[in-house]
Design an enzyme around this catalytic site. Sequence first.
Site, short mmCIF file in Angstrom:
data_model
loop_
_atom_site.label_atom_id
_atom_site.label_comp_id
_atom_site.label_asym_id
_atom_site.label_seq_id
_atom_site.Cartn_x
_atom_site.Cartn_y
_atom_site.Cartn_z
N ASP A 1 45.75 32.95 39.52
CA ASP A 1 46.36 32.00 38.60
C ASP A 1 45.49 31.96 37.34
O ASP A 1 44.35 32.43 37.35
CB ASP A 1 46.41 30.63 39.29
CG ASP A 1 46.71 29.49 38.34
OD1 ASP A 1 47.69 29.59 37.60
OD2 ASP A 1 45.93 28.52 38.33
N ASP B 1 45.40 28.95 34.48
CA ASP B 1 44.88 27.60 34.20
C ASP B 1 44.18 27.00 35.41
O ASP B 1 44.75 26.90 36.50
CB ASP B 1 46.02 26.66 33.80
CG ASP B 1 46.39 26.76 32.33
OD1 ASP B 1 45.59 27.32 31.57
OD2 ASP B 1 47.46 26.29 31.95
#
Length: 247
Positions: free
Chosen positions: A13, A15
């Site tokens: 991922d 963020d």
Amino acid sequence: MDCRKTGVLALFDVDGTLTPARKVISQEMLEFMQELRKIVAVGVVGGSDLAKITEQLGKTVISDYDYVFSENGLVAHKGSKMIGNQSFKAFLGDEKLKEFINFTLHYIADLDIPIKRGTFIEFRSGMLNVSPIGRNCSQEEREEFERYDKVHGIRTKMVEVLREKFASLNLTYSIGGQISFDVFPQGWDKTYCLRYVENDFQEIHFFGDKTYKGGNDHEIFESTKTIGHTVTSPEDTRRQCTELFSQ
């Protein structure tokens, strides 16, 4: 780190995993990912479009990783080559899309929150991104809204209303980041990207921070096709990867 392992993919991922939310990757983390790539294949999967991922991970992001999956993998790159591109508009059709957007904008207009700015709906290739405060808010306003939302559940309540109103459309609502949530057809969550890699790797490790139910990392974290790892920060990501892959 040396000697690349075959059949292993580390998928990240963006963020909260590689960068602080909506901020730029640190030089230290960038160098770490380059070293990790010498050990295993490395990919990123984010809900944002490629332009925003590029802002965070750098202009050479396409060449820095083996795979770059933007918009949950609805726009997919392997090296510099695009290998997939899905359309939310084609899936839903203009009439249903217009009805959904109109209702959402009316809901936001009636929403009583301390601050509103602009760009409440962002239309992406494979999804809509909805922000009650508006994506034009400053970083300080973004952080203030995140704190407010944790207390008042603005996004959670809005998702409940939309899910009930548009139940027939079979849409998924995924809360991610600090100020918004994504809307896309069922099955178009981050597990979508796995179709491009599941036959090429025996082990797919996924690292994400929002792995809880309702978070935008939950489905891929829980998938039987991945080995899921919950992280709390880029520093934690680096620590877990070092422990896992440096053996």
